[in-house]
Write an enzyme that holds these catalytic residues in place. Structure first.
Site, PDB file in Angstrom:
ATOM      1  N   SER A   9       0.839  -1.200   0.000  1.00  0.00           N
ATOM      2  CA  SER A   9       0.000   0.000   0.000  1.00  0.00           C
ATOM      3  C   SER A   9       0.871   1.246   0.000  1.00  0.00           C
ATOM      4  O   SER A   9       2.069   1.178   0.267  1.00  0.00           O
ATOM      5  CB  SER A   9      -0.904   0.011   1.226  1.00  0.00           C
ATOM      6  OG  SER A   9      -0.181   0.506   2.329  1.00  0.00           O
ATOM      7  N   LYS A  10       0.242   2.375  -0.275  1.00  0.00           N
ATOM      8  CA  LYS A  10       1.036   3.604  -0.363  1.00  0.00           C
ATOM      9  C   LYS A  10       1.647   3.977   0.988  1.00  0.00           C
ATOM     10  O   LYS A  10       2.642   4.670   1.059  1.00  0.00           O
ATOM     11  CB  LYS A  10       0.211   4.740  -0.950  1.00  0.00           C
ATOM     12  CG  LYS A  10      -0.963   5.173  -0.118  1.00  0.00           C
ATOM     13  CD  LYS A  10      -1.640   6.363  -0.763  1.00  0.00           C
ATOM     14  CE  LYS A  10      -2.721   6.911   0.151  1.00  0.00           C
ATOM     15  NZ  LYS A  10      -3.407   8.044  -0.403  1.00  0.00           N
TER      16      LYS A  10
END
Ligand code: GLU
Length: 507
Positions: free
Chosen positions: A264-265
């Site tokens: 994920s970011k």
């Protein structure tokens, strides 16, 4: 065979995570290999998620990586516009066609009515009731209302959406280039909204229509879109476009370093590595690190990314973009998720740093120092490259290691000072600095004989002289070739540092 036309279709809802870059890369490689067309289409119909600057960021990132599109919002093309918000009226026409044919319908339900339906139908067997063939009969839509009532509501501009009428009890099949045969039962599908109450199409509607109108031959996209494909196939069918439907290839997920779940970011900050191509600053001022700013070369990032989900079928690992255009194939894309391994990314980068052409390296190093307010001469930049090309893993290492050129060391390495340095060397080194002053040129050819003579005269070994000079110059006894270090500093600065070094080493 139909012409190969592929598209990368990002939504400008934020920065493009490297998973998106990989999708763009695979599309690019596939198009270039087949002599096809690579298109960029901006899917900006979700106004509530629109983030200013995101489109620019995406386009800049692709440009930085050299993934040049043949058609797109910047370059235009025969199938434009390439921004969905500029194609709004087209979608509406198509939606009305589906309504006329009975494959879509108007729905006037309010948020409360939708919620009431969910509460009413929720049961252990049906924990998440959907708007579908079971529930649609109970709802306020054009399937249940009379024609007059519908006309009346529309005339009064009553808020409404247009929904797809998903058939009951069918199986929708696709042959995915990566996953093979995939089938979906329509029991699992809801009556997706095609046109939202703001008049904008949803992703599904706009995506299918544009893929058809832009004559897309292959849809290569992330696995998270696989389940949407069932709705897309129904749309192709109802529009009468089944024969022209693109081939689908759904790419595996990129997984966290430990392999547990999707990268994920937020993982960037958590694990201390970039997950975005370039730095991205949110409107709230939060900054996400980019590969570019972390000191990655385009070649390094591309080589790393391409192998997250594809392999050439042999043990080759190093590929330039041109080589990838030759070797890439959809058949060799793997089904299982690919673990993000930052050590590997750095390994590739170090390799490409070593391969850099000198003129490009000089430019890069010049600009890295410039960011720190330092202007190197081309000669200094060249020497910096030569000194550290074998050691640098990221481009910023050139500055961190080479900054001695402009920054005097604040102190001498403590261990060297106490264990290696001999006070009786002070005078000879001061004398050496005077001799250096006599030199006409300050390169290895004249420095080497001088240092050799110095060692002989004062009985110092190579292993004593070189670390001493390095400590005086940079503060630490280890480092690259001493002659290059001296040359990069220049005569006057070297002399000064030797004089100051002798003082710093005193104990
Ligand atoms: N707009 C979608 C995205 O943001 C595109 C998905 C697709 O390629 O169909 O990823």
């Amino acid at each position: 065979m139909r012409p190969i036309r592929v598209r990368f279709a990002p939504s400008p809802t934020g920065a493009l995570h490297i998973g998106g870059i990989r999708t763009a890369l695979y599309n690019y490689l596939f198009a270039k290999q087949k002599g096809g067309t690579f298109i960029i289409r901006i899917e900006d119909t979700d106004q509530s998620r629109y983030v200013p600057g995101a489109e620019e960021y995406i386009l800049k990132s692709l440009e930085w990586l050299g993934l040049q599109a043949d058609e797109g919002p910047t370059q235009g093309g025969a199938f434009g516009p390439y921004r969905q918000s500029e194609r709004k009226s087209t979608y509406h026409e198509y939606a009305l066609k589906l309504v006329d044919q009975g494959h879509a319908y108007y729905a006037f339900d309010s948020a409360e009515e939708l919620e009431a339906m969910r509460q009413r139908l929720m049961s252990p067997e049906n924990p998440m009731p959907k708007y579908d063939f079971d529930s649609r009969d109970q709802m306020k839509n054009s399937l249940n209302l009379s024609l007059d009532e519908v006309q009346n509501l529309l005339q009064k501009n009553t808020a409404h959406v247009i929904r797809l009428k998903v058939p009951k009890g069918e199986t929708v099949k696709i042959t995915d280039q990566v996953r093979g045969e995939v089938s979906f039962s329509t029991q699992e599908l809801d009556d997706k909204i095609l046109i939202k109450s703001d008049g904008m199409p949803t992703y599904h509607m706009a995506n299918v229509i544009d893929d058809r109108l832009m004559q897309i031959s292959h849809v290569i996209r992330g696995e998270e879109w696989l389940s949407s494909t069932a709705h897309h196939v129904l749309l192709y069918r109802y529009f009468g476009w089944e024969a022209e439907m693109p081939e689908f290839a759904h790419l595996p997920l990129i997984l966290k370093p430990e392999g547990n779940g999707k990268l994920s970011k937020r993982d960037g900050a958590k694990f201390g590595f970039p997950v975005f191509p370039m730095d991205w600053k949110t409107e709230e001022g939060e900054v996400f690190l980019g590969f570019k700013e972390a000191g990655f070369l385009q070649e390094g990032l591309i080589n790393f990314l391409v192998l997250l989900g594809w392999n050439p079928g042999d043990d080759r690992e190093l590929f330039t973009l041109e080589e990838l255009v030759d070797s890439f194939s959809l058949e060799k894309i793997v089904k299982s998720g690919a673990r993000f391994d930052f050590a590997k990314a750095k390994w590739f980068n170090a390799h490409y740093i070593q391969q850099l052409e000198e003129s490009r390296a000089v430019e890069i190093i010049h600009s890295i120092f410039e960011k720190h307010g330092v202007i190197l001469t081309p000669h200094q930049a060249m020497l910096t490259f030569k000194m550290y090309r074998e050691r640098a893993v990221v481009l910023t290492d050139f500055y961190h290691s080479g900054k001695f050129i402009v920054l005097k060391p604040d102190k001498a390495d403590e261990e060297f000072k106490t264990k290696k340095w001999k006070p009786e060397w002070s005078d000879p080194f001061l004398k050496l600095s005077e001799q250096m002053n006599q030199l006409d040129n300050f390169e290895k050819t004249s420095l080497e004989p001088l240092l050799k003579e110095f060692m002989q005269t004062h009985g110092l070994k190579m292993g004593e002289l070189l670390p001493s000079l390095r400590v005086m110059i940079s503060g630490i006894p280890m480092g690259p070739d001493v002659y290059m270090m001296l040359e990069s500093l220049g005569k006057q600065e070297t002399i000064e540092r030797i004089k100051e070094g002798v003082v710093k080493l005193k104990h």
